[in-house]
Design a protein around this motif. Structure first.
Motif, PDB file in Angstrom:
ATOM      1  N   ALA A  84      -0.576  -5.679  -2.533  1.00 54.14           N
ATOM      2  CA  ALA A  84      -1.892  -5.113  -2.796  1.00 54.14           C
ATOM      3  C   ALA A  84      -2.474  -4.664  -1.455  1.00 54.14           C
ATOM      4  CB  ALA A  84      -2.785  -6.160  -3.455  1.00 54.14           C
ATOM      5  N   ILE A 134      -4.488  -4.776   1.496  1.00 51.78           N
ATOM      6  CA  ILE A 134      -5.249  -5.845   2.154  1.00 51.78           C
ATOM      7  C   ILE A 134      -6.565  -5.309   2.713  1.00 51.78           C
ATOM      8  CG2 ILE A 134      -5.200  -7.588   3.990  1.00 51.78           C
ATOM      9  CD1 ILE A 134      -2.079  -7.532   3.720  1.00 51.78           C
ATOM     10  N   LYS A 135      -6.529  -4.072   3.228  1.00 62.45           N
ATOM     11  CA  LYS A 135      -7.768  -3.499   3.799  1.00 62.45           C
ATOM     12  C   LYS A 135      -8.838  -3.334   2.724  1.00 62.45           C
ATOM     13  CE  LYS A 135      -5.023  -1.096   7.264  1.00 62.45           C
ATOM     14  NZ  LYS A 135      -4.346   0.154   7.614  1.00 62.45           N
ATOM     15  N   ALA A 145       4.382  -2.887  -0.170  1.00 55.50           N
ATOM     16  CA  ALA A 145       4.112  -4.020   0.731  1.00 55.50           C
ATOM     17  C   ALA A 145       2.947  -4.863   0.232  1.00 55.50           C
ATOM     18  CB  ALA A 145       3.856  -3.532   2.147  1.00 55.50           C
ATOM     19  N   GLY A 181       2.096  -8.259  -4.086  1.00 50.06           N
ATOM     20  CA  GLY A 181       1.992  -7.494  -5.325  1.00 50.06           C
ATOM     21  C   GLY A 181       3.193  -6.584  -5.573  1.00 50.06           C
ATOM     22  N   ARG A 185      11.304   3.050   2.911  1.00 52.82           N
ATOM     23  CA  ARG A 185      11.042   1.805   3.660  1.00 52.82           C
ATOM     24  C   ARG A 185      10.400   0.705   2.826  1.00 52.82           C
ATOM     25  NH1 ARG A 185       7.586   1.683   8.578  1.00 52.82           N
ATOM     26  NH2 ARG A 185       8.426  -0.422   8.703  1.00 52.82           N
TER      27      ARG A 185
END
Ligand code: HXC
Length: 260
Positions: free
Chosen positions: A68, A70-71, A66, A111, A62
């Protein structure tokens, strides 16, 4: 060869090709610090390995990645971000001598898109999507995206993508020159491995000089780039593989490369 003890990667040697797959599917392969450290380790180990002539970098079904994580980034201060200097991770690509082929399935965002663009050849699956959506989360590309996307697709398209965050399809990415070919989702890794295998069957020092010459074009004036290419071309005549390659052609036989 790289060890298989990574938490977020699956690595495997296929003949003379090193296969590195980002594997953090629950987060669509978001590149947290641990993953980028593991990636750096695996890529550098394969690059140093004289039995490996090319590297394939891929993700999961999939997502290539997606972006770097983010959390992990969300609450960092300027000073923490500056001290960590995570972007410097990407500098290792400037030092890799082995060709790297990205096989992108699904999302290559932020990223992840920047990582794909740092590779030498990009193959995409039919369902691949590329984008630099950083503005949508209050930041801008930080792994070379503003520089590499501009060089890949030109200013107008780069600005549109970077200022709006719009994702583009594999088809658009191919038309724009960001990817070199599209393959079915279940075939794209095999296609990348096949091309990597062909490259790896050639003389490593010669392939590496060809890569260095092309990369120089991104950094140098035309005049200096041409002079650099000429020096490298002349340097190939210091290798045994140049003698072997040309003699084999004259003798109408297949060359036997020795990487010497
Ligand atoms: C952390 C992420 C993530 C990311 C996805 N996930 N992307 N976690 N960082 N970049 C996590 C989600 O939180 C979720 O986990 C799980 O992956 C599945 O994602 P969903 O959003 O539920 O999936 P979906 O609805 O299909 O949407 C897919 C998506 C979306 C369109 C790709 O996830 C998305 O927009 N992701 C962020 C893309 C992005 O902005 N990337 C740029 C990051 S900035 P949980 O457990 O929460 O359900 C960047 C800067 C680079 O890359 C420079 C750094 C120096």
């Amino acid at each position: 060869a790289a060890s298989n003890s990574y938490n977020n990667l699956q690595v495997e040697v296929r003949g003379s090709v090193g296969l590195v797959a980002i594997h953090r599917p629950a987060a669509l392969n978001a590149l947290n610090d641990e993953t980028t450290m593991e990636l750096a380790d695996a890529l550098q180990q394969y690059d140093r390995d004289s039995t490996i002539g090319a590297i394939v970098l891929t993700g999961t079904d999939r997502a290539f990645a997606a972006g770097a994580d983010i959390k992990e980034m969300a609450n960092r201060s300027f000073v923490q971000t500056r001290r960590r200097n995570a972007g410097a991770f990407m500098d290792l690509f400037l030092a890799l001598r082995s060709p790297v082929i990205a096989a992108v399935r699904g999302y290559a965002l932020g990223g992840g898109c920047e990582l794909a663009m740092a590779c030498d050849i990009v193959y995409a699956s039919e369902d691949a999507q590329f984008g630099l959506p950083e503005v949508q989360i209050g930041t801008i590309p930080g792994w070379g995206g503003t520089q590499r996307l501009l060089r890949a697709v030109g200013k107008a398209k780069a600005m549109e993508m970077i200022l709006s965050g719009r994702r583009i399809s594999a088809k658009e990415a191919e038309e724009w020159g960001l990817v070199s070919a599209i393959h079915a989702n279940d075939k794209v890794v095999a296609a990348a491995l096949e091309t990597a295998g062909k490259i790896a069957s050639l003389s490593q020092p010669i392939v590496q000089m060809a890569k260095a010459a092309v990369n120089a074009a991104e950094d140098m004036s035309l005049r200096n780039g041409i002079l650099y290419e000429r020096s490298l071309f002349q340097a190939t005549f210091a290798t045994q593989d140049q003698k072997e390659g040309m003699t084999a052609f004259v003798d109408k036989r297949d060359p036997k490369w020795t990487n010497a």
